[in-house]
Scaffold this active site. Structure first.
Site, PDB file in Angstrom:
ATOM      1  N   SER A  12      -5.893   7.440 -28.654  1.00 56.72           N
ATOM      2  CA  SER A  12      -6.560   8.601 -29.217  1.00 56.72           C
ATOM      3  C   SER A  12      -6.381   8.540 -30.724  1.00 56.72           C
ATOM      4  O   SER A  12      -6.458   7.451 -31.302  1.00 56.72           O
ATOM      5  CB  SER A  12      -5.962   9.860 -28.586  1.00 56.72           C
ATOM      6  N   HIS A  39     -10.492   8.022 -27.105  1.00 49.95           N
ATOM      7  CA  HIS A  39     -11.008   9.379 -27.304  1.00 49.95           C
ATOM      8  C   HIS A  39     -11.802   9.398 -28.605  1.00 49.95           C
ATOM      9  O   HIS A  39     -11.333   8.891 -29.618  1.00 49.95           O
ATOM     10  CB  HIS A  39      -9.863  10.384 -27.479  1.00 49.95           C
ATOM     11  N   ASP A 132      -2.749  12.378 -22.475  1.00 51.80           N
ATOM     12  CA  ASP A 132      -3.699  11.685 -21.598  1.00 51.80           C
ATOM     13  C   ASP A 132      -3.285  10.216 -21.509  1.00 51.80           C
ATOM     14  O   ASP A 132      -3.040   9.584 -22.530  1.00 51.80           O
ATOM     15  CB  ASP A 132      -5.119  11.822 -22.170  1.00 51.80           C
TER      16      ASP A 132
END
Lengths: 187, 278
Positions: A12, A39, A132
């Site tokens: 991310s 992401h 995540d």
């Protein structure tokens, strides 16, 4: 791990810089595919593929549904879709609910791959500001795969790798400079 | 706590067989990875404790089966999703269809109706709504009930308004709905030209001739054979020179109907081009 059949890299915030540093040093004769779940804002797919393809001689392309997953290829998970793996080693795309406020979700892809590749899977989690991917790493371990994380000290945002180290039984904690070497040895 | 999925591949097949036998719903052509994930999700959402009980509940409780269908099919949608797609509809596709005396549109897999209302808004702004009919269908009766209400979370309206503007909308988006507690209730005149009906793409046949068919982010859940079958169904349901629109990651390529379809630049919209006899 030797004879790795798939490497999945999730990340991310702060991960793109890592990829840009690592990709140029990855051997072109690796015997497995690399799947990248990042992401990001939706609608930026071709930019990302174009950028990463300037950093490597390996083929870089967006993962397409029903596509056969080939070695020596870097697949980028499209924005705004989850990526899943079928038992016949093809991709599926899924537009279901966000997971961890994210689509694509790294957890979803790690978990799906864990079931298909079992002990031939390696997952690497990079910099990021949410957790995540961590549940995914736990499942990869349960299926016998190997998991690695970026050394939090080298991460722009250390929350994601820290969570992984805290909660998953991580096999390797890697400085950015050592990642390419680690990947090249998975052949 | 184990992180392992509760339902394994064999149990997925058992459930697929059960619901086909008992309810006539055919999920055999669905992509397994997504289906398995949805089944495991439902299993843990509903705090099921054993596969046997889960299976029994699905097979014996028709109310629960309704929930089963609602939860294992994906119903995520938004208004003016992919604004560029709607821009192409507005600037290119619908003006072409404007010359027709009547425009029939099929939204296959319409879910909770956000696309139907988006379409109605564009038609209204092009002054075409009065001569259009939007057939909005889904496998799942529960989402159609929601669609017919035309009420969506107020919290979504900021995003939808941005999508609308990005798609070329010039009006004040909030003029299309009135706030009702946490919901935005869309104007009733938008749904005057909508017909909601259940339709199962797997087992039901063509039911009309259309000038425009939209089926976005449905085919990704089907295997290749079922994708081809459904594309054939669309081909049978589309007028010559009609338009077919799919999701951003879906295509008619590789399918038997592809030779009759010419893709518009940029978006996933194809026009049926040649007569079948050729």
């Amino acid at each position: 791990m030797k004879n790795c059949e798939a490497l999945i890299i999730g990340g991310s915030a702060g991960s793109l810089d890592v990829l840009i540093k690592v990709l140029p040093s990855i051997d072109i004769d690796i015997t497995f595919p690399i799947i990248i779940v990042l992401h990001r804002k939706k609608g930026t797919d071709s930019l990302l593929s174009d950028l990463l393809s300037t950093k490597t001689k390996l083929t870089v392309k967006e993962a397409e549904e029903k596509e056969n997953i080939l070695p020596k290829t870097i697949y980028i998970v499209p924005s705004d879709y989850h990526l899943l793996f079928e038992k016949d080693f093809t991709f599926s795309l899924d537009y279901s609910e966000k997971v961890n406020y994210s689509r694509p979700s790294i957890d979803v892809t790690f978990q799906s791959a864990a079931e298909v590749y079992k002990d031939k899977l390696v997952c690497l989690l990079l910099s990021g500001s949410n957790a995540d991917g961590v549940n995914g790493l736990i499942m990869v371990k349960e299926f016998g795969g190997e998991v690695a994380v970026q050394n939090p000290k080298t991460a722009q945002v250390d929350y994601m790798p820290n969570q992984a180290i805290l909660r998953a039984n991580v096999d390797e904690i890697l400085d950015v400079e050592l990642m390419a070497d680690y990947i090249n040895k998975l052949n | 706590m184990s992180n392992l999925p509760s339902i394994d591949d064999e149990q997925v097949e058992t459930l697929i067989d059960d619901v086909l036998d008992q309810y006539g719903y055919d999920f055999t052509g669905y992509s397994r990875a997504s289906l398995k994930r949805r089944l495991n999700r439902l299993y843990s959402l509903d705090k099921q404790v054993s596969f046997a009980e889960f299976r029994y509940k699905i097979g014996s409780d028709s109310v629960y089966f309704k929930r089963f269908v609602e939860q294992i099919t994906v119903n995520v949608t938004e208004m003016f999703r992919d604004p560029n797609f709607y821009k192409t509809l507005r600037d290119n596709v619908l003006p072409t269809l404007a010359t027709y005396p009547f425009i029939r549109i099929w939204l296959a897999g319409c879910s909770t109706g956000e696309e139907a209302y988006s379409m109605a808004i564009v038609l209204k702004e092009l002054n075409l709504l009065h001569k259009s009919l939007i057939y909005a269908t889904d496998i799942n009766p529960t989402v159609l009930e929601k669609a017919a209400q035309g009420m969506f979370p107020l919290s979504q309206m900021k995003q939808y308004s941005e999508n609308y503007i990005a798609s070329g909308g010039k009006a004040d988006f909030s003029s299309y709905y009135s706030a009702n507690y946490s919901l935005a209730k869309f104007d009733v005149d938008l749904k005057e030209k909508m017909i909601f009906s259940t339709h199962n793409l797997v087992s039901d046949h063509s039911f009309n001739e259309f000038q425009l068919i939209l089926c976005r982010n449905v085919l990704i859940y089907f295997d290749r054979d079922l994708q081809f079958k459904v594309l054939q169904l669309f081909d049978n349901s589309l007028d010559n020179l009609g338009f077919l629109a799919l999701g951003t990651k879906e295509t008619t390529d590789f399918s038997p109907i592809s030779k009759r379809y010419k893709r518009l630049e940029m978006e996933k919209i194809w026009r049926k081009t040649v007569n079948e006899k050729l």
